[in-house]
Motif scaffolding. Structure first.
Motif, PDB file in Angstrom:
ATOM      1  N   UNK A  22       0.794  -1.055  -0.010  1.00 54.98           N
ATOM      2  CA  UNK A  22      -0.187   0.016  -0.039  1.00 54.98           C
ATOM      3  C   UNK A  22       0.717   1.308   0.088  1.00 54.98           C
ATOM      4  N   UNK A  23       0.694   1.973  -1.253  1.00 51.43           N
ATOM      5  CA  UNK A  23       1.502   3.233  -1.115  1.00 51.43           C
ATOM      6  C   UNK A  23       3.301   3.045  -1.564  1.00 51.43           C
ATOM      7  N   UNK A  24       3.741   1.900  -1.600  1.00 56.20           N
ATOM      8  CA  UNK A  24       5.143   1.718  -1.926  1.00 56.20           C
ATOM      9  C   UNK A  24       5.446   0.405  -2.656  1.00 56.20           C
ATOM     10  N   UNK A  25       6.602  -0.018  -2.718  1.00 58.55           N
ATOM     11  CA  UNK A  25       7.050  -1.135  -3.183  1.00 58.55           C
ATOM     12  C   UNK A  25       8.220  -1.946  -2.569  1.00 58.55           C
ATOM     13  N   UNK A  26       8.663  -2.966  -2.954  1.00 59.34           N
ATOM     14  CA  UNK A  26       9.630  -3.644  -2.078  1.00 59.34           C
ATOM     15  C   UNK A  26      11.049  -3.286  -2.526  1.00 59.34           C
ATOM     16  N   UNK A  57      -8.319  -6.571  -5.165  1.00 61.85           N
ATOM     17  CA  UNK A  57      -8.000  -6.409  -3.681  1.00 61.85           C
ATOM     18  C   UNK A  57      -6.722  -6.856  -3.717  1.00 61.85           C
ATOM     19  N   UNK A  58      -5.600  -5.994  -3.313  1.00 59.18           N
ATOM     20  CA  UNK A  58      -4.154  -6.389  -2.991  1.00 59.18           C
ATOM     21  C   UNK A  58      -3.755  -6.798  -1.673  1.00 59.18           C
ATOM     22  N   UNK A  59      -3.164  -8.021  -1.551  1.00 54.23           N
ATOM     23  CA  UNK A  59      -2.952  -8.615  -0.519  1.00 54.23           C
ATOM     24  C   UNK A  59      -1.504  -8.541  -0.300  1.00 54.23           C
ATOM     25  N   UNK A 106       2.087  -5.217   6.038  1.00 53.38           N
ATOM     26  CA  UNK A 106       1.203  -3.871   5.808  1.00 53.38           C
ATOM     27  C   UNK A 106      -0.214  -4.160   5.439  1.00 53.38           C
ATOM     28  N   UNK A 107      -1.224  -3.139   5.243  1.00 50.66           N
ATOM     29  CA  UNK A 107      -2.370  -3.336   5.207  1.00 50.66           C
ATOM     30  C   UNK A 107      -2.855  -3.763   3.803  1.00 50.66           C
ATOM     31  N   UNK A 108      -4.131  -4.395   3.513  1.00 47.61           N
ATOM     32  CA  UNK A 108      -4.371  -4.592   2.139  1.00 47.61           C
ATOM     33  C   UNK A 108      -4.913  -3.336   1.531  1.00 47.61           C
ATOM     34  N   UNK A 109      -5.061  -3.107   0.223  1.00 46.08           N
ATOM     35  CA  UNK A 109      -5.208  -1.983  -0.685  1.00 46.08           C
ATOM     36  C   UNK A 109      -6.046  -2.609  -1.798  1.00 46.08           C
TER      37      UNK A 109
END
Length: 210
Positions: free
Chosen positions: A148-152, A179-181, A185-188
């Motif tokens: 959510x909001x960024x990347x690895x 839906x992104x799991x 962090x949280x789902x988005x």
């Protein structure tokens, strides 16, 4: 598809149990906790797969115990299989016990049947060489590719900033919303990330890594 998320103590990685039609799978068992053990005891389904999004220790340290308990098949992308045993690649340390081999070597576009639904493997390198997302229905389990909001991070062995950006473009091209799991962090949702995540390419690139 039913989804249960268990947050492990080990770097607070997300472990997911998904189930459909009398079968279940565990995604990224980063640690074998009492909560995970209880969840496995409580499900009324046969555990068919252990699905790894990548082979960093905080996403697979519980896989060996899950496999010993259930006999489920360990699934890993072919390019990340070396990370099962190479501490330099999995960021672990000597003495940590991991599965030594994969039962199913995954490729991009491969489909796995779980109960009444298919799980599609999408190869998304960048965080590791063999990182994958698992897509089923309107859900994507993105591991450490997309949060959510960024990347690895891409500064670990096998990582590549260019590759992870290409992987994000691949995810972005999927039709519709999902839906992104994520792995932490949280789902988005894919819609939210398209609108708010600078790394998706729709905004100026000035953010941060997780």
């Amino acid at each position: 598809m039913e989804v249960k998320c268990i947050v492990t103590h080990l770097l607070e990685s997300n472990c997911y149990i998904i189930s459909s039609g009398g079968e279940a799978a565990v995604i990224d068992p980063g640690e074998y906790t009492a909560e995970l053990d209880k969840a496995l005891n409580d499900i009324n389904y046969s555990l068919k797969y252990i699905l790894l999004t990548h082979t960093h220790f905080d996403h697979m340290s519980g896989a060996l115990q899950v496999k010993d308990k259930t006999g489920a098949s360990l699934c890993v992308h072919e390019l990340d299989i070396p990370g099962l045993t190479d501490y330099n690649l999995n960021l672990g340390y000597s003495g940590m016990k991991f599965c030594k081999t994969a039962d199913i070597s995954l490729k991009d576009g491969q489909k796995l049947r779980l109960g009444n639904e298919d799980i599609t493997v999408m190869h998304t390198p960048g965080h590791t060489a063999g990182g994958v997302c698992y897509i089923t229905g309107n859900m994507i389990f993105t591991g450490d590719t997309l949060f959510a909001g960024t990347i690895g991070r891409t500064d670990f062995p096998g990582g590549s900033y260019d590759n992870i950006i290409a992987s994000l473009r691949k995810i972005d091209k999927l039709d519709g919303d999902f839906v992104i799991y994520p792995g932490h962090g949280p789902a988005t949702t894919l819609k939210s990330e398209r609108e708010n995540n600078v790394y998706m390419g729709h905004m100026d690139n000035d953010s941060y890594f997780m």
